[in-house]
Structure formats: C-alpha cells, structure tokens
Design a protein around this motif. Sequence first.
Motif, short mmCIF file in Angstrom:
data_model
loop_
_atom_site.label_atom_id
_atom_site.label_comp_id
_atom_site.label_asym_id
_atom_site.label_seq_id
_atom_site.Cartn_x
_atom_site.Cartn_y
_atom_site.Cartn_z
N MET A 75 0.83 -1.19 0.00
CA MET A 75 0.00 0.00 0.00
C MET A 75 0.87 1.25 0.00
O MET A 75 0.59 2.24 -0.71
CB MET A 75 -0.92 0.00 1.22
N LEU A 76 1.94 1.24 0.77
CA LEU A 76 2.84 2.39 0.80
C LEU A 76 3.51 2.63 -0.54
O LEU A 76 3.74 3.78 -0.93
CB LEU A 76 3.89 2.19 1.88
N GLU A 77 3.80 1.57 -1.26
CA GLU A 77 4.43 1.73 -2.57
C GLU A 77 3.48 2.42 -3.54
O GLU A 77 3.90 3.27 -4.34
CB GLU A 77 4.86 0.38 -3.12
N VAL A 78 2.19 2.08 -3.46
CA VAL A 78 1.21 2.78 -4.30
C VAL A 78 1.16 4.25 -3.91
O VAL A 78 1.12 5.14 -4.77
CB VAL A 78 -0.18 2.13 -4.16
N ALA A 79 1.16 4.53 -2.62
CA ALA A 79 1.15 5.93 -2.16
C ALA A 79 2.38 6.67 -2.65
O ALA A 79 2.31 7.83 -3.05
CB ALA A 79 1.06 5.97 -0.64
N ARG A 80 3.51 6.00 -2.62
CA ARG A 80 4.76 6.63 -3.05
C ARG A 80 4.71 6.97 -4.53
O ARG A 80 5.15 8.05 -4.96
CB ARG A 80 5.93 5.69 -2.74
N ARG A 81 4.17 6.07 -5.33
CA ARG A 81 4.07 6.33 -6.77
C ARG A 81 3.11 7.48 -7.04
O ARG A 81 3.35 8.30 -7.93
CB ARG A 81 3.62 5.07 -7.51
N LYS A 82 2.02 7.54 -6.29
CA LYS A 82 1.08 8.65 -6.45
C LYS A 82 1.77 9.98 -6.18
O LYS A 82 1.57 10.95 -6.89
CB LYS A 82 -0.09 8.49 -5.48
N ARG A 83 2.53 10.01 -5.10
CA ARG A 83 3.18 11.25 -4.72
C ARG A 83 4.12 11.75 -5.80
O ARG A 83 4.28 12.96 -6.00
CB ARG A 83 3.94 11.06 -3.40
#
Length: 209
Positions: A75-83
């Motif tokens: 989930m954090l990796e998805v958030a990181r890509r969004k950012r």
Amino acid sequence: MRVDRYGAITARSYDLLSGEPVYAVGRRLAVPALGLRPGQRVLDLGCGTGLNLPALLHGVGPTGTVVGLDRSPAMLEVARRKRASATGPGRLRLVQGDMADPEALREAAAGLPFDAVIATYALSLTPDPAGVWRSVSGVLRPGAGVAVVDMAPPTGAAAWAAPLARLACWLGGADIGACPWVVVEPELSRPRRWVRRGGHVRVLVGTWR
C-alpha cells in the motif's frame, strides 16, 4: 490487524474497489475541518494508498510535512508512486509500521510531536482502538487537531444496506461495530460530528486537550 488482505494485488486495485463514491465524503469533511496551516506536521494513520495525501499536503503548504504510517509495504508503494505525480507542495514521509506499535509511532514522529492526526477508516481495522489511541496521543502536541472517520451499520431508511455494509467491512478486515470515535471523543475539546450515508460514515473532528 488483518493486513494480509492488503498485499500487492489488493494494493494495486484498492482505489477502484474501496468504495470511494460512498466513503470519500468522510475525507471531504474531515480534512478541511482540521483547519491545517502552513508549516504543520500531520500524521496520516493507516494511510493506505494515500487517498488523503493531496488534501493534507495542500493544507500544510511547502514548509509542512505529512507522515503516512501503514503496515502494508504494498500500500505504501502505491502511495509513493502517487506522490511522484501528485500536486501538493508539502513534504511527505512514508513509514512502514503497525499503528498499534508505539515504536512505529515514535519512528513516524522522529522526535517531534504532530500538530494533527487523521485516521480514515483505519481504527476499525485494529482489535484495540483504545490502545492505539493511547499510543497515538503520545506523539501529539497539546492542542493538536484530531480527525477520526470510520463506519457503523446504516440505520433508518438506509438500514436495508446494512448487510452490504457488513460484508464490505468484513472483506476489508474492518469491524463495523468498533465505533472508535467513542474512544477518542472524551479526550477532545470542541468536538464536531457528522453522520453521512445513512449513518454508515461517521466523522469526528476536535482538538486534543
């Protein structure tokens, strides 16, 4: 916490399957009600794929910081890509850790208390919301803003949807009967409350005493 439900496959499809047409209303109410100011530090508890991040980053401005804490690396990796492609001037830190672990919260704080915390549909994922809140309050400054958004069974005219709501919460690993706002509200001054989606979405915003 049933984080096994939030692995790589689920994380990639989470935003499509998370029911945002129903649940986004909680975010839209809670983030503005926090009254974030430039330069503040905000903890996004159980940040998931980062659905709160654009609004939080705008709120704290270019000198502020948003720290997202989540146990799921996927989930954090998805958030990181969004950012990487998102608008919003604030600085972002993403920390992997269990929100029920005081050490993870201390790592997220990095020695500085938070000016605000938001937990959207997160506290109902833990078997001990009271214990999590005790740990979270230890990394807040006095007067910090607090926002809790979570779920309850629909009532009244919307009661027909209760079985669907219970199924959705079960699939996501949440306890629809947890009512975590009840734990937090006694420690807040000037609490404000909203009830939406036939009682299914509950929002509490206030100031930590």
